[in-house]
Each structure stands twice: as structure tokens, then as C-alpha cells.
Design an enzyme around this catalytic site. Structure first.
Site, short mmCIF file in Angstrom:
data_model
loop_
_atom_site.label_atom_id
_atom_site.label_comp_id
_atom_site.label_asym_id
_atom_site.label_seq_id
_atom_site.Cartn_x
_atom_site.Cartn_y
_atom_site.Cartn_z
N ASP B 11 -0.02 -62.82 36.20
CA ASP B 11 0.11 -63.68 35.03
C ASP B 11 0.38 -65.11 35.49
OD1 ASP B 11 -0.27 -61.61 33.35
OD2 ASP B 11 1.81 -61.41 32.69
N ASP B 130 -7.12 -54.12 23.97
CA ASP B 130 -5.73 -53.67 23.86
C ASP B 130 -5.70 -52.58 22.81
OD1 ASP B 130 -4.87 -55.52 25.73
OD2 ASP B 130 -4.40 -57.05 24.22
#
Lengths: 193, 253
Positions: B11, B130
Site C-alpha cells: 500500500d 471486492d
């Protein structure tokens, strides 16, 4: 030594340029015929779809320039397919340098063939220092069958040409510039031709 | 033989890695390029960089970082996070990314997947999904998992495949962070239900979990973050373990 990367809006030129930089070689990105003809070594990357790539090459007159080149020439990924006669991808006429036709994978396995796979039957100077079964990175949905110009094979699941050579034209189906130390070695070998 | 891919995910916020990463041999654990190089050395097959920044200024930093990664790393990498338009993809690919991952923008405008695949080729378009198990079954969520969409996961996976996606990154929100293993059922359904490669994500806690998702759910690749970052599952150990389980794995030393 002058190295040229043919830039025709056909894909990952930057990655190839960086791979050469890591070897201490400053390559020129160009579509200019004179600069290409004058180079010692020529690299021809490619990504994306065959007919649009051919369109970009024709728009720059490169379809006439490339077949006449006589210095060591390295096609990468779509670059290998563009050198062939014809591709099943949107029924496209290619540069017709290597007399081979490009086929689509027709089997139950996932397409694109994406990831690290082994090299076999390595032949010639480009694979000096590379071992049978070493891994390189592939991403493609179309392939060159094994033929008299094959200098390396891979299997998915049937053998196909991972690399070919026809006169001064060398070409790899895998991403030589993204294949770790093995890919780097192959590029080095090409630069030493 | 085509090998199963092991993919660490980093990230990125304002050009630095976040969430904390512990590597003893790296002086600056926030430097994404140093980390990427270390993962490549350890045998990672690919890398994913997720831009979690919000402002346009930070997005420019991300594009510069992509160039820096491409300059130094000799394995493929995917970038994602907030990609909404063809022009975003153009910039990232131009800077040297091998693939881009799109998520919410594909849900908002599925035609974007088709346009991107046509323009740049399917091989560089990953669609991230997702998914969460709900009373109605496995559903697709957008906007970083905050909004439930109308899509059922398997149907959506088939739809984006038909639109030209080259790969699916499937994250189970029901498993993410649990370290109890990947979502074997939905991953298996998606991987067997589409013709393109599927990356499993969410739930990795130990080495068995990777063997399970490859053997039982037919995943083509598996992605994880914290267990790699904190050295709980070292990549060389993981790959040796999986190779021992007779899985096709690239061992590079």
C-alpha cells in the site's frame, strides 16, 4: 554501440529502456527510419492487439523499413508475432519477415498464458549462460508453433516457440525485460552479438 | 510448466509504503523501491502497488514512483487505486507499469473495461473485485468495500471477462485480515467459471492456506500483504513448501 528501441505507440518501450539502462546502455526511442537504419542493434517491443500495432507501424512507414534491416534485431512479445506472416488475431497480415503463421491458444487452459514458465531446447548465442528449464515471464494469447526457426520452446500445454531466429531477426515471446536475471542475461547476450 | 504466482501487495501513500513493514536488511522500510527489490530477490513472481492516496498532488507522486519502480525492478508489477479513466491508465503504463488494476470505475461504467482492453490490450487490464458473503450470497462491493452493488460475484466476473479483462484480482472481504485462509468456495467458483487467470486475495495466514487455494480453488496466483511484510511467512520458505507439495512453483536459487 548505438541501440535503438522502435517506438510506435506499441507498448512497453519504457520498461525495455530501463532494462538496458540497468546494463549501462543508453538506448534511443525512435520511429525515425534513418536513426533505425543507422543503429548497431535494434529492439522491437510490442504489446496489445495485432491489427492496431500493424496500423501504427504502417502509419510510420515502418512496415517497409523493418524487413530491410540487416543488423541484429530483437523482437519482444507482440514483437515476435509482428515479424510473422499472418496472425489469427483479427485475421491480420503481419510484416511477413519470418514465414510462420501466428495461432490462437485453443484449449481448456486459461488465456492469456500469464506468468513464469520454463524454457526448453535452448539454441544459439542468445541463451549462453541460460539453463534448460530456467523461468521467464510470459503474457500472451497467441503463439508461434514450433518450426524450423525455433531456438527455444515453452509448453502450454503443447510446445510452442518461446524464441525464434531468422537471419538477423531474433525474437522472444516472453518479456525478456521482465524476466529477472535470466531475461537480463538474454538481453546482454543480444547486445554482445 | 506455468507456475502458480506469489504476489506481495504494497500500500502506497504519498510515495511511501504504509501499514508498517519489517525487513531487517532494509534501512528505510518505507521506501517502496527498496522493498520491491527485496521481494524480487526473495522470489516474488509479481508485485502489486496500491495507491491509497486521495489528493491529485499525491497521485502525481504515485506516477513518479511507478517510473522509479520500473527503472529498478526486473519483474512485472501491477498498479491500482483510484483509476477512473483511460488517461489515468495511459500515464501509469507510460511510466512503466506492466498492468493496471481497476475496481470501482469498472462497476460504475463497465464499458471502461472494454475500452481499456481495446486500447491497451487485455493483458494489462486487471479487474479487482471486492466480494463479501451476504444473506443473498457472494456480492460485489465498490468504493473500497463500503458500498454493496447489485452484482453477484460470479456473474460480474463473467461479465468483465466478456468485456476483455485479462485477469481478475478477487479479494474476499469476509476473509481479509482474518488469517484463517482464503475464500476457497467463491475463488473456486470464479476461477472455474471464467477463462482468464484469477488472483486470490484476503485471508492468508500460513503456508497451508496457499496450498489450499491453489489445490482446492484452482487459483492461478495468490496475493498477501502483512504476512509477507512482517516476515511471518517468508517468501523463499513458502515457495519451497509449495514446491514440496508438488505445486508448480518458480524456485530461483
Amino acid at each position: 554501440m548505438s541501440v535503438v528501441i522502435i517506438d510506435y505507440k506499441g507498448g512497453n518501450v519504457q520498461s525495455v529502456k530501463f532494462a538496458l539502462e540497468r546494463l549501462g546502455v543508453e538506448a534511443t526511442l525512435t520511429a525515425d527510419a534513418e536513426t533505425i537504419r543507422a543503429a548497431d542493434k535494434i529492439i522491437f517491443p510490442g504489446e496489445g492487439e495485432a491489427s492496431s500495432a500493424m496500423q501504427e507501424l504502417r502509419a510510420r512507414g515502418l512496415d517497409k523499413v523493418i524487413p530491410e534491416l540487416t543488423q541484429p534485431f530483437l523482437g519482444i512479445c507482440l514483437g515476435i508475432q509482428l515479424l510473422c506472416r499472418h496472425s489469427e488475431e483479427n485475421d491480420t497480415e503481419m510484416l511477413d519477415i519470418i514465414p510462420v503463421n501466428v495461432k490462437k491458444f485453443q484449449h481448456h487452459l486459461k488465456v492469456p498464458h500469464m506468468g513464469w514458465n520454463n524454457l526448453y531446447n535452448l539454441q544459439g548465442a542468445l541463451f549462453e549462460g541460460v539453463k534448460e528449464q530456467d523461468y521467464v515471464y510470459f503474457v500472451h494469447s497467441y503463439y508461434l508453433p514450433v518450426c524450423e526457426y525455433t531456438i527455444a520452446t515453452a509448453a502450454y500445454p503443447e510446445p510452442f516457440s518461446a524464441a525464434v531466429q531468422y537471419k538477423n531477426f531474433y525474437a522472444m515471446q516472453f518479456h525478456t525485460e521482465k524476466s529477472g536475471p535470466t531475461g537480463t542475461r538474454i538481453i546482454q547476450n543480444f547486445l554482445s552479438l | 510448466m506455468l507456475t502458480k504466482r506469489i504476489i506481495p501487495c504494497l500500500d502506497i501513500k504519498n510515495g511511501r509504503t504504509v501499514k508498517g513493514i519489517r525487513f531487517e536488511n532494509i534501512r528505510d522500510a518505507g521506501d517502496p523501491v527498496a522493498l520491491a527489490a527485496e521481494y524480487a530477490r526473495q522470489g516474488a513472481d509479481e508485485l502489486v502497488f496500491l495507491d491509497i492516496t486521495a489528493t491529485n498532488e499525491e497521485r502525481k507522486t504515485f506516477a513518479q514512483l511507478v517510473r522509479d519502480i520500473a527503472r529498478h525492478i526486473d519483474i512485472p508489477f501491477t498498479v491500482g487505486g483510484g483509476i477512473a479513466a483511460i488517461s489515468d491508465v495511459e500515464v501509469l503504463l507510460h511510466e512503466g507499469a506492466d498492468k493496471v488494476s481497476i475496481n470501482s470505475a469498472a462497476i460504475k461504467e463497465p464499458q471502461l473495461v472494454y475500452d481499456l482492453a481495446k486500447r491497451f490490450g487485455s493483458q494489462c487490464i486487471t479487474v479487482a473485485i471486492d466480494t463479501k458473503f451476504t444473506a443473498a450470497g457472494w456480492k460485489v462491493f465498490s468504493r473500497a468495500g463500503t458500498v454493496e452493488t447489485e452484482h453477484y460475484t460470479l456473474d460480474w466476473a463473467k461479465q468483465i471477462t466478456d468485456l476483455g479483462a485479462g485477469e481478475i484480482l478477487l479479494t474476499s472481504m469476509s476473509h481479509d485480515g482474518t488469517k484463517d485462509g482464503f475464500a476457497l468456495d467463491i475463488t473456486g467458483d470464479v476461477s472455474r467459471g471464467v477463462s482468464i487467470p484469477v488472483i486470490a486475495s484476503g485471508g492468508a495466514g500460513k503456508m497451508d492456506h496457499f496450498a489450499d487455494v491453489f489445490n482446492q480453488a484452482n487459483a492461478d496466483a495468490a496475493l498477501a500483504a502483512s504476512i509477507f511484510h512482517f516476515g511471518e511467512v517468508p517468501i523463499p520458505d513458502l515457495k519451497a513448501y509449495l514446491a514440496n507439495q508438488q505445486l508448480p512453483i518458480r524456485l530461483c536459487y
